[in-house]
Design a protein around this motif. Structure first.
Motif, PDB file in Angstrom:
ATOM      1  N   VAL A  25       0.851  -1.206   0.000  1.00  0.00           N
ATOM      2  CA  VAL A  25       0.000   0.000   0.000  1.00  0.00           C
ATOM      3  C   VAL A  25       0.875   1.239   0.000  1.00  0.00           C
ATOM      4  CG1 VAL A  25      -1.614   1.346   1.401  1.00  0.00           C
ATOM      5  CG2 VAL A  25      -2.009  -1.094   1.059  1.00  0.00           C
ATOM      6  N   GLU A  26       1.915   1.236   0.806  1.00  0.00           N
ATOM      7  CA  GLU A  26       2.825   2.383   0.853  1.00  0.00           C
ATOM      8  C   GLU A  26       3.490   2.606  -0.502  1.00  0.00           C
ATOM      9  OE1 GLU A  26       6.107   4.012   3.905  1.00  0.00           O
ATOM     10  OE2 GLU A  26       6.540   2.035   3.071  1.00  0.00           O
ATOM     11  N   ASN A  27       3.942   1.529  -1.139  1.00  0.00           N
ATOM     12  CA  ASN A  27       4.582   1.648  -2.448  1.00  0.00           C
ATOM     13  C   ASN A  27       3.604   2.180  -3.493  1.00  0.00           C
ATOM     14  OD1 ASN A  27       6.995   0.727  -1.436  1.00  0.00           O
ATOM     15  ND2 ASN A  27       6.607  -1.397  -2.012  1.00  0.00           N
ATOM     16  N   THR A  28       2.373   1.713  -3.448  1.00  0.00           N
ATOM     17  CA  THR A  28       1.350   2.191  -4.379  1.00  0.00           C
ATOM     18  C   THR A  28       1.090   3.672  -4.164  1.00  0.00           C
ATOM     19  OG1 THR A  28       0.335   0.000  -4.428  1.00  0.00           O
ATOM     20  CG2 THR A  28      -1.017   1.845  -5.163  1.00  0.00           C
ATOM     21  N   GLN A  29       1.013   4.080  -2.920  1.00  0.00           N
ATOM     22  CA  GLN A  29       0.794   5.489  -2.601  1.00  0.00           C
ATOM     23  C   GLN A  29       1.947   6.347  -3.131  1.00  0.00           C
ATOM     24  OE1 GLN A  29       0.715   6.386   1.592  1.00  0.00           O
ATOM     25  NE2 GLN A  29      -0.566   8.172   1.272  1.00  0.00           N
ATOM     26  N   LYS A  30       3.174   5.887  -2.971  1.00  0.00           N
ATOM     27  CA  LYS A  30       4.330   6.623  -3.485  1.00  0.00           C
ATOM     28  C   LYS A  30       4.264   6.743  -5.004  1.00  0.00           C
ATOM     29  CE  LYS A  30       7.582   5.464   0.190  1.00  0.00           C
ATOM     30  NZ  LYS A  30       8.792   4.711   0.526  1.00  0.00           N
ATOM     31  N   ASN A  31       3.873   5.657  -5.676  1.00  0.00           N
ATOM     32  CA  ASN A  31       3.769   5.693  -7.133  1.00  0.00           C
ATOM     33  C   ASN A  31       2.688   6.661  -7.589  1.00  0.00           C
ATOM     34  OD1 ASN A  31       5.853   3.909  -7.634  1.00  0.00           O
ATOM     35  ND2 ASN A  31       4.509   2.119  -7.578  1.00  0.00           N
ATOM     36  N   ILE A  32       1.567   6.685  -6.904  1.00  0.00           N
ATOM     37  CA  ILE A  32       0.484   7.625  -7.242  1.00  0.00           C
ATOM     38  C   ILE A  32       0.968   9.055  -7.054  1.00  0.00           C
ATOM     39  CG2 ILE A  32      -1.765   8.504  -6.489  1.00  0.00           C
ATOM     40  CD1 ILE A  32      -2.505   5.541  -5.915  1.00  0.00           C
ATOM     41  N   ASN A  33       1.656   9.313  -5.956  1.00  0.00           N
ATOM     42  CA  ASN A  33       2.173  10.656  -5.709  1.00  0.00           C
ATOM     43  C   ASN A  33       3.192  11.056  -6.776  1.00  0.00           C
ATOM     44  OD1 ASN A  33       0.596  10.946  -3.440  1.00  0.00           O
ATOM     45  ND2 ASN A  33       2.202  10.314  -2.041  1.00  0.00           N
ATOM     46  N   ARG A  34       4.030  10.107  -7.188  1.00  0.00           N
ATOM     47  CA  ARG A  34       5.030  10.383  -8.223  1.00  0.00           C
ATOM     48  C   ARG A  34       4.341  10.715  -9.540  1.00  0.00           C
ATOM     49  NH1 ARG A  34       6.784   7.569 -12.271  1.00  0.00           N
ATOM     50  NH2 ARG A  34       5.834   5.673 -11.525  1.00  0.00           N
ATOM     51  N   ILE A  35       3.331   9.924  -9.909  1.00  0.00           N
ATOM     52  CA  ILE A  35       2.606  10.152 -11.165  1.00  0.00           C
ATOM     53  C   ILE A  35       1.879  11.485 -11.119  1.00  0.00           C
ATOM     54  CG2 ILE A  35       0.658   9.358 -12.544  1.00  0.00           C
ATOM     55  CD1 ILE A  35       1.624   6.476 -11.882  1.00  0.00           C
ATOM     56  N   ASN A  41       3.759  18.658 -13.273  1.00  0.00           N
ATOM     57  CA  ASN A  41       4.931  19.286 -13.880  1.00  0.00           C
ATOM     58  C   ASN A  41       4.862  19.268 -15.407  1.00  0.00           C
ATOM     59  OD1 ASN A  41       6.161  19.880 -11.443  1.00  0.00           O
ATOM     60  ND2 ASN A  41       7.111  17.875 -11.306  1.00  0.00           N
ATOM     61  N   GLY A  42       3.826  18.653 -15.963  1.00  0.00           N
ATOM     62  CA  GLY A  42       3.674  18.614 -17.409  1.00  0.00           C
ATOM     63  C   GLY A  42       4.453  17.510 -18.090  1.00  0.00           C
ATOM     64  N   ASN A  43       5.004  16.585 -17.332  1.00  0.00           N
ATOM     65  CA  ASN A  43       5.775  15.508 -17.936  1.00  0.00           C
ATOM     66  C   ASN A  43       4.895  14.424 -18.540  1.00  0.00           C
ATOM     67  OD1 ASN A  43       8.142  16.759 -17.191  1.00  0.00           O
ATOM     68  ND2 ASN A  43       8.270  15.672 -15.250  1.00  0.00           N
ATOM     69  N   ILE A  44       3.674  14.327 -18.062  1.00  0.00           N
ATOM     70  CA  ILE A  44       2.727  13.370 -18.628  1.00  0.00           C
ATOM     71  C   ILE A  44       1.642  14.176 -19.325  1.00  0.00           C
ATOM     72  CG2 ILE A  44       1.019  11.590 -18.132  1.00  0.00           C
ATOM     73  CD1 ILE A  44       2.690  10.758 -15.747  1.00  0.00           C
ATOM     74  N   GLN A  45       1.450  13.919 -20.595  1.00  0.00           N
ATOM     75  CA  GLN A  45       0.468  14.681 -21.355  1.00  0.00           C
ATOM     76  C   GLN A  45      -0.767  13.829 -21.581  1.00  0.00           C
ATOM     77  OE1 GLN A  45       2.342  15.960 -24.907  1.00  0.00           O
ATOM     78  NE2 GLN A  45       3.870  17.197 -23.861  1.00  0.00           N
ATOM     79  N   ASN A  46      -1.902  14.500 -21.660  1.00  0.00           N
ATOM     80  CA  ASN A  46      -3.147  13.816 -21.949  1.00  0.00           C
ATOM     81  C   ASN A  46      -3.170  13.468 -23.428  1.00  0.00           C
ATOM     82  OD1 ASN A  46      -5.725  12.933 -22.319  1.00  0.00           O
ATOM     83  ND2 ASN A  46      -6.675  14.547 -21.125  1.00  0.00           N
ATOM     84  N   LYS A  47      -3.105  12.189 -23.742  1.00  0.00           N
ATOM     85  CA  LYS A  47      -3.023  11.739 -25.131  1.00  0.00           C
ATOM     86  C   LYS A  47      -4.335  11.932 -25.877  1.00  0.00           C
ATOM     87  CE  LYS A  47       0.609   8.466 -24.135  1.00  0.00           C
ATOM     88  NZ  LYS A  47       1.041   7.078 -24.142  1.00  0.00           N
ATOM     89  N   TRP A  48      -5.388  12.237 -25.159  1.00  0.00           N
ATOM     90  CA  TRP A  48      -6.689  12.389 -25.804  1.00  0.00           C
ATOM     91  C   TRP A  48      -6.928  13.828 -26.283  1.00  0.00           C
ATOM     92  CZ3 TRP A  48      -8.874   8.009 -27.047  1.00  0.00           C
ATOM     93  CH2 TRP A  48      -8.549   6.868 -26.304  1.00  0.00           C
ATOM     94  N   ASN A  49      -6.123  14.764 -25.878  1.00  0.00           N
ATOM     95  CA  ASN A  49      -6.308  16.151 -26.252  1.00  0.00           C
ATOM     96  C   ASN A  49      -6.323  16.361 -27.756  1.00  0.00           C
ATOM     97  OD1 ASN A  49      -6.634  17.196 -23.717  1.00  0.00           O
ATOM     98  ND2 ASN A  49      -4.510  17.813 -23.473  1.00  0.00           N
ATOM     99  N   HIS A  50      -5.522  15.621 -28.495  1.00  0.00           N
ATOM    100  CA  HIS A  50      -5.426  15.836 -29.937  1.00  0.00           C
ATOM    101  C   HIS A  50      -6.699  15.416 -30.664  1.00  0.00           C
ATOM    102  CE1 HIS A  50      -4.240  11.601 -29.678  1.00  0.00           C
ATOM    103  NE2 HIS A  50      -4.607  11.498 -30.929  1.00  0.00           N
TER     104      HIS A  50
END
Length: 54
Positions: A25-35, A41-50
């Motif tokens: 659970v802790e690892n999952t929480q860290k991954n969610i926070n990272r994502i 920060n704009g590093n992940i873009q919404n691929k559906w925008n186009h």
């Protein structure tokens, strides 16, 4: 904090499975926070925008 809860649970119950589940659970929480941080920060873009407006 979850790691401390996991450790205390393990010490009180001796159940390694509960400890491992809480660590997961802790690892999952860290991954969610990272994502979420990457999205903010704009590093992940919404691929559906186009496809909007076509």
């Amino acid at each position: 904090m979850i790691k401390q809860i996991a450790w205390n649970t393990f010490k009180n119950t001796g159940d390694i499975n509960t400890f491992l589940e809480l660590i997961e659970v802790e690892n999952t929480q860290k991954n969610i926070n990272r994502i979420n941080g990457e999205k903010n920060n704009g590093n992940i873009q919404n691929k559906w925008n186009h496809n909007i407006g076509k």
